[in-house]
Design a protein around this motif. Structure first.
Motif, short mmCIF file in Angstrom:
data_model
loop_
_atom_site.label_atom_id
_atom_site.label_comp_id
_atom_site.label_asym_id
_atom_site.label_seq_id
_atom_site.Cartn_x
_atom_site.Cartn_y
_atom_site.Cartn_z
N THR A 214 8.41 20.43 -1.26
CA THR A 214 8.20 21.15 0.00
C THR A 214 9.20 22.28 0.15
OG1 THR A 214 7.30 19.17 1.08
CG2 THR A 214 8.14 20.91 2.50
N LEU A 215 10.48 21.98 -0.08
CA LEU A 215 11.52 23.01 0.05
C LEU A 215 11.35 24.09 -1.00
CD1 LEU A 215 14.64 20.78 0.80
CD2 LEU A 215 13.30 22.14 2.43
N GLY A 216 11.02 23.69 -2.23
CA GLY A 216 10.85 24.66 -3.30
C GLY A 216 9.68 25.60 -3.03
N ALA A 217 8.57 25.03 -2.56
CA ALA A 217 7.41 25.86 -2.27
C ALA A 217 7.68 26.80 -1.10
CB ALA A 217 6.21 24.96 -1.96
N GLY A 218 8.32 26.29 -0.06
CA GLY A 218 8.62 27.13 1.10
C GLY A 218 9.51 28.30 0.73
N TYR A 219 10.56 28.02 -0.02
CA TYR A 219 11.47 29.08 -0.43
C TYR A 219 10.75 30.12 -1.28
CZ TYR A 219 15.06 31.52 -3.10
OH TYR A 219 15.82 32.49 -3.70
#
Length: 229
Positions: A214-219
């Protein structure tokens, strides 16, 4: 018009045969499943179901999509597809909606068609809160900075081959979908959305199902939006 389908797949042995079975008969010439270094039997299951199977050992959604595109573009020009459809292999999309998805291109009303889950019917729990917020934020930024009116970054999409070649896709991971949409806006391609249905996927999402994903995709999505300004 000739239609080919690219399905990036990572550990989707439980779902891939069902996805392939529900692609509308007679609509598509070739279905390319890109086995993105799966640790299960995704490749053999897809091959047994009639798909062309490619192996892409480099992890990343974009890597898989690029491998599928390279296969399509390797044909002699007169044999290349007119339309390329991208579809996930986790059975969250309804392959039968492909008939409606390609209609704006067939009617010469669009170059890029996004299957919008926001406009369509969603099964309860099919999109997690972080997905809903991420979609809202990304599409809001796309509208502000690029003048688009998208409601979704949905992976179920159709595009003219010539438009896809002009866009010159580069992203190898989570920024794939937003890169295509913002570059289409910069090139002033005709982009529309059609409502598509969406259900709970089979198995656990490799992106929204984990904190890291989730964090990787958002960034990556935000970085891509600002990179091309």
């Amino acid at each position: 018009m000739v239609i080919d389908v690219i399905i990036p797949a990572f550990n989707e042995e439980q779902s891939i045969a069902r996805v392939l079975a529900e692609i509308p008969a007679g609509l598509v010439r070739e279905v390319i499943v890109v086995d993105n270094n799966s640790r299960d039997q995704t490749g053999p299951v897809a091959r047994a179901a009639g798909a062309t199977v490619l192996r892409e050992p480099r992890p990343g959604y974009g890597h898989a999509c690029l491998a599928g595109m390279a296969h399509c573009f390797a044909r002699p020009l007169p044999e290349q597809a007119d339309i390329i459809v991208f579809l996930d292999g986790d059975y969250s999309d309804f392959p039968a909606d492909m008939t409606a998805l390609v209609q704006p291109i067939l009617r010469d009303e669009a170059d890029l068609v996004i299957g919008s889950r926001a406009l369509g019917e969603r099964e309860a729990g099919s999109m997690l809160p972080q997905q809903l917020f991420g979609n809202w934020l990304a599409t809001t930024l796309l509208h502000r900075f690029y003048g688009t009116r998208f409601t979704d970054l949905g992976p179920f999409r159709a595009i003219r081959r010539e438009a896809l070649q002009r866009i010159d896709m580069r992203d190898t991971t989570y920024g794939w979908t937003v890169e295509m949409q913002l570059k289409a806006a910069k090139l002033r391609l005709r982009s529309v959305e059609v409502p598509v249905r969406y259900r709970r996927r089979i198995g656990v999402s490799k992106v929204s199902g984990t904190v890291k994903g989730t964090l990787g995709a958002g960034y990556k999505i935000l970085w891509t939006i600002f990179r091309y300004l």
